[in-house]
Design a protein around this motif. Sequence first.
Motif, PDB file in Angstrom:
ATOM      1  N   ARG A 213     -57.507   1.691 -35.309  1.00 49.02           N
ATOM      2  CA  ARG A 213     -57.138   0.753 -36.375  1.00 49.02           C
ATOM      3  C   ARG A 213     -56.922   1.401 -37.734  1.00 49.02           C
ATOM      4  O   ARG A 213     -56.292   0.823 -38.606  1.00 49.02           O
ATOM      5  CB  ARG A 213     -58.169  -0.362 -36.487  1.00 49.02           C
ATOM      6  N   ARG A 214     -57.488   2.585 -37.932  1.00 45.73           N
ATOM      7  CA  ARG A 214     -57.252   3.322 -39.200  1.00 45.73           C
ATOM      8  C   ARG A 214     -56.320   4.496 -38.927  1.00 45.73           C
ATOM      9  O   ARG A 214     -55.786   4.641 -37.832  1.00 45.73           O
ATOM     10  CB  ARG A 214     -58.576   3.839 -39.748  1.00 45.73           C
ATOM     11  N   ASP A 215     -56.188   5.365 -39.959  1.00 45.66           N
ATOM     12  CA  ASP A 215     -55.339   6.544 -39.769  1.00 45.66           C
ATOM     13  C   ASP A 215     -56.184   7.750 -39.381  1.00 45.66           C
ATOM     14  O   ASP A 215     -55.744   8.893 -39.513  1.00 45.66           O
ATOM     15  CB  ASP A 215     -54.504   6.831 -41.031  1.00 45.66           C
ATOM     16  N   ALA A 216     -57.401   7.500 -38.961  1.00 44.69           N
ATOM     17  CA  ALA A 216     -58.289   8.608 -38.584  1.00 44.69           C
ATOM     18  C   ALA A 216     -59.259   8.157 -37.515  1.00 44.69           C
ATOM     19  O   ALA A 216     -59.617   6.980 -37.430  1.00 44.69           O
ATOM     20  CB  ALA A 216     -59.073   9.075 -39.817  1.00 44.69           C
ATOM     21  N   PHE A 217     -59.672   9.148 -36.702  1.00 44.07           N
ATOM     22  CA  PHE A 217     -60.749   8.882 -35.751  1.00 44.07           C
ATOM     23  C   PHE A 217     -62.076   8.836 -36.493  1.00 44.07           C
ATOM     24  O   PHE A 217     -62.204   9.395 -37.588  1.00 44.07           O
ATOM     25  CB  PHE A 217     -60.837  10.027 -34.724  1.00 44.07           C
ATOM     26  N   ARG A 218     -63.044   8.240 -35.877  1.00 47.98           N
ATOM     27  CA  ARG A 218     -64.408   8.290 -36.392  1.00 47.98           C
ATOM     28  C   ARG A 218     -65.229   9.322 -35.606  1.00 47.98           C
ATOM     29  O   ARG A 218     -66.234   9.829 -36.101  1.00 47.98           O
ATOM     30  CB  ARG A 218     -65.061   6.902 -36.247  1.00 47.98           C
ATOM     31  N   GLY A 219     -64.801   9.628 -34.414  1.00 51.83           N
ATOM     32  CA  GLY A 219     -65.580  10.479 -33.498  1.00 51.83           C
ATOM     33  C   GLY A 219     -65.615  11.949 -33.914  1.00 51.83           C
ATOM     34  O   GLY A 219     -64.975  12.370 -34.884  1.00 51.83           O
ATOM     35  N   SER A 220     -66.375  12.725 -33.149  1.00 53.95           N
ATOM     36  CA  SER A 220     -66.622  14.131 -33.488  1.00 53.95           C
ATOM     37  C   SER A 220     -65.355  14.977 -33.378  1.00 53.95           C
ATOM     38  O   SER A 220     -64.448  14.676 -32.589  1.00 53.95           O
ATOM     39  CB  SER A 220     -67.703  14.695 -32.562  1.00 53.95           C
ATOM     40  N   TRP A 237     -51.707   5.003 -34.218  1.00 54.99           N
ATOM     41  CA  TRP A 237     -52.538   4.953 -35.427  1.00 54.99           C
ATOM     42  C   TRP A 237     -52.332   3.628 -36.155  1.00 54.99           C
ATOM     43  O   TRP A 237     -51.266   3.025 -36.085  1.00 54.99           O
ATOM     44  CB  TRP A 237     -52.169   6.095 -36.393  1.00 54.99           C
ATOM     45  N   GLU A 238     -53.317   3.238 -36.864  1.00 56.22           N
ATOM     46  CA  GLU A 238     -53.279   2.033 -37.711  1.00 56.22           C
ATOM     47  C   GLU A 238     -52.715   0.833 -36.955  1.00 56.22           C
ATOM     48  O   GLU A 238     -51.828   0.133 -37.442  1.00 56.22           O
ATOM     49  CB  GLU A 238     -52.474   2.304 -38.981  1.00 56.22           C
ATOM     50  N   ALA A 239     -53.256   0.660 -35.794  1.00 54.13           N
ATOM     51  CA  ALA A 239     -52.780  -0.445 -34.949  1.00 54.13           C
ATOM     52  C   ALA A 239     -53.973  -1.248 -34.438  1.00 54.13           C
ATOM     53  O   ALA A 239     -55.033  -0.676 -34.126  1.00 54.13           O
ATOM     54  CB  ALA A 239     -51.992   0.106 -33.777  1.00 54.13           C
ATOM     55  N   GLN A 240     -53.814  -2.531 -34.375  1.00 54.51           N
ATOM     56  CA  GLN A 240     -54.875  -3.399 -33.856  1.00 54.51           C
ATOM     57  C   GLN A 240     -54.320  -4.268 -32.749  1.00 54.51           C
ATOM     58  O   GLN A 240     -53.140  -4.640 -32.786  1.00 54.51           O
ATOM     59  CB  GLN A 240     -55.407  -4.290 -34.968  1.00 54.51           C
ATOM     60  N   VAL A 241     -55.180  -4.587 -31.789  1.00 52.00           N
ATOM     61  CA  VAL A 241     -54.734  -5.437 -30.686  1.00 52.00           C
ATOM     62  C   VAL A 241     -54.745  -6.896 -31.153  1.00 52.00           C
ATOM     63  O   VAL A 241     -55.792  -7.429 -31.525  1.00 52.00           O
ATOM     64  CB  VAL A 241     -55.657  -5.269 -29.454  1.00 52.00           C
ATOM     65  N   ASP A 257     -49.523  -3.809 -36.747  1.00 48.86           N
ATOM     66  CA  ASP A 257     -49.701  -2.683 -37.660  1.00 48.86           C
ATOM     67  C   ASP A 257     -50.729  -3.061 -38.733  1.00 48.86           C
ATOM     68  O   ASP A 257     -50.615  -4.115 -39.354  1.00 48.86           O
ATOM     69  CB  ASP A 257     -48.348  -2.356 -38.313  1.00 48.86           C
ATOM     70  N   SER A 258     -51.747  -2.188 -38.919  1.00 48.21           N
ATOM     71  CA  SER A 258     -52.829  -2.511 -39.856  1.00 48.21           C
ATOM     72  C   SER A 258     -52.326  -2.663 -41.286  1.00 48.21           C
ATOM     73  O   SER A 258     -52.905  -3.414 -42.072  1.00 48.21           O
ATOM     74  CB  SER A 258     -53.897  -1.417 -39.843  1.00 48.21           C
ATOM     75  N   ARG A 259     -51.252  -1.954 -41.651  1.00 47.31           N
ATOM     76  CA  ARG A 259     -50.768  -2.023 -43.051  1.00 47.31           C
ATOM     77  C   ARG A 259     -49.715  -3.103 -43.238  1.00 47.31           C
ATOM     78  O   ARG A 259     -49.779  -3.907 -44.158  1.00 47.31           O
ATOM     79  CB  ARG A 259     -50.146  -0.673 -43.471  1.00 47.31           C
ATOM     80  N   THR A 260     -48.724  -3.136 -42.348  1.00 50.49           N
ATOM     81  CA  THR A 260     -47.562  -4.007 -42.569  1.00 50.49           C
ATOM     82  C   THR A 260     -47.650  -5.334 -41.812  1.00 50.49           C
ATOM     83  O   THR A 260     -46.849  -6.233 -42.057  1.00 50.49           O
ATOM     84  CB  THR A 260     -46.280  -3.299 -42.096  1.00 50.49           C
ATOM     85  N   ALA A 261     -48.594  -5.426 -40.902  1.00 52.26           N
ATOM     86  CA  ALA A 261     -48.760  -6.609 -40.040  1.00 52.26           C
ATOM     87  C   ALA A 261     -47.584  -6.807 -39.080  1.00 52.26           C
ATOM     88  O   ALA A 261     -47.509  -7.825 -38.387  1.00 52.26           O
ATOM     89  CB  ALA A 261     -49.003  -7.883 -40.849  1.00 52.26           C
ATOM     90  N   GLU A 262     -46.690  -5.833 -39.055  1.00 49.20           N
ATOM     91  CA  GLU A 262     -45.584  -5.903 -38.079  1.00 49.20           C
ATOM     92  C   GLU A 262     -46.150  -5.841 -36.652  1.00 49.20           C
ATOM     93  O   GLU A 262     -47.142  -5.146 -36.416  1.00 49.20           O
ATOM     94  CB  GLU A 262     -44.682  -4.677 -38.267  1.00 49.20           C
ATOM     95  N   GLU A 263     -45.487  -6.522 -35.740  1.00 49.12           N
ATOM     96  CA  GLU A 263     -46.017  -6.551 -34.375  1.00 49.12           C
ATOM     97  C   GLU A 263     -45.049  -5.896 -33.386  1.00 49.12           C
ATOM     98  O   GLU A 263     -43.829  -5.928 -33.595  1.00 49.12           O
ATOM     99  CB  GLU A 263     -46.308  -7.994 -33.956  1.00 49.12           C
TER     100      GLU A 263
END
Length: 361
Positions: A213-220, A237-241, A257-263
């Motif tokens: 959902r962001r432009d980066a991983f959180r993991g190691s 990247w930056e995508a949500q279901v 798309d997390s920024r533009t809300a485009e689907e």
Amino acid sequence: MTDTTTGGAFGGLTIDFGGTAADTEAAPVEAPEAVATGDPVTARIVIVGAGPAGLTSAIYAGRAGLDPIVLGGHEPGGQLMLTSEVENYPGFPEGILGPELMARFRAQAERFGGRMIDEAVDRIDLSTRPFRLWAGGLEYRADAVIVATGASAIWLGLESEERLRGRGVSACATCDGFFFRDRDVAVVGGGDTALEEALYLTRFARNVRMIVRRDAFRGSRILQERALSDPRISVEWEAQVAEVLGETKVEALRLRDSRTAEERTVAVDGVFVAIGHRPNTDVFRGWLDMDEKGYLVPDTTTASRIPGVFIAGDVDDHRYRQAITAAGEGCRAAIDAERWLEEQGVLTADEVAEVASSMPW
Ligand code: NDP
């Protein structure tokens, strides 16, 4: 998963999971009378949780003559109740449905005197002896307690995700990845769990698409590097279901798309939700040691910092999270509890001898 399940969510299987204290004969505990009188229900051992860990504890505690009470919550059986085919539990070479496996655990626990009460513990007092627990409006008193409340996968919260759970939507690659040989799958999340799930799925799937959902991983870093260098793994990247698409099985995801809300829509055969787990420990807060995520931290082996309170299963394990590891811990906790009770003199020497003589060895 989807391939091997026919007719109904779990192949039309009917399982009676609704047993209560009042249903079971051969009951050494006076729960029905307690309901009538409001008196506390007493037991030598109360097990909180009825997944693989709790029920294995109950089998062992039952065979040790401890007449365990299992307070299993409103949806007993744990995470396997949300799984269809289980192929990695030893002893079932043909595989077994998750709910059926749990029904067998439960029947085995009942066979040795385990009393199943499908109520959730809503309050405890571990400062007194015996320990006190409240569930379903009754008070339970126990000389020893095993906490086996597990952890629940965190879901996205979409109606379509819930509808297709067990039909292509999963929260466990180790459990269900095998069913996606040469298929396209998605993994939702960017933490260590999602990275591990994605890497694991490359053994089977043709393509693994990570939805972050962001432009980066959180993991190691090491897992990130491994995933990014794997040709079978791609990242959205930056995508949500926004929705899981499909009538009777997963066919695609509608991504936003997390920024533009485009689907946009991407075709997948399966989706693994890996956005974290939540240990079911709220009621133990302030009593037992927890890490920052709320997982219980045992003191030594399965013992908690409170003598007589033991811990087993996913409630303290965010690493393995398997039915077999939880069951193994349930066994250890019951043996530890039995030895502790014996040391306290709660289990008398005569009882120990009687139990020992009833064993086949
Ligand atoms: P984390 O909380 O670390 O990561 C959750 C991931 O899911 C994040 O990328 C988060 O995004 C994303 N997420 C959360 N909610 C949503 C949502 N609603 N929609 C989309 N994405 C979402 O959980 P993990 O289960 O990955 O890890 C838990 C702990 O266990 C961590 O400490 C981890 O390091 C550890 N662990 C270690 C392993 C190892 O060492 N091998 C293996 C597995 C776990 P965002 O980043 O934007 O919040």
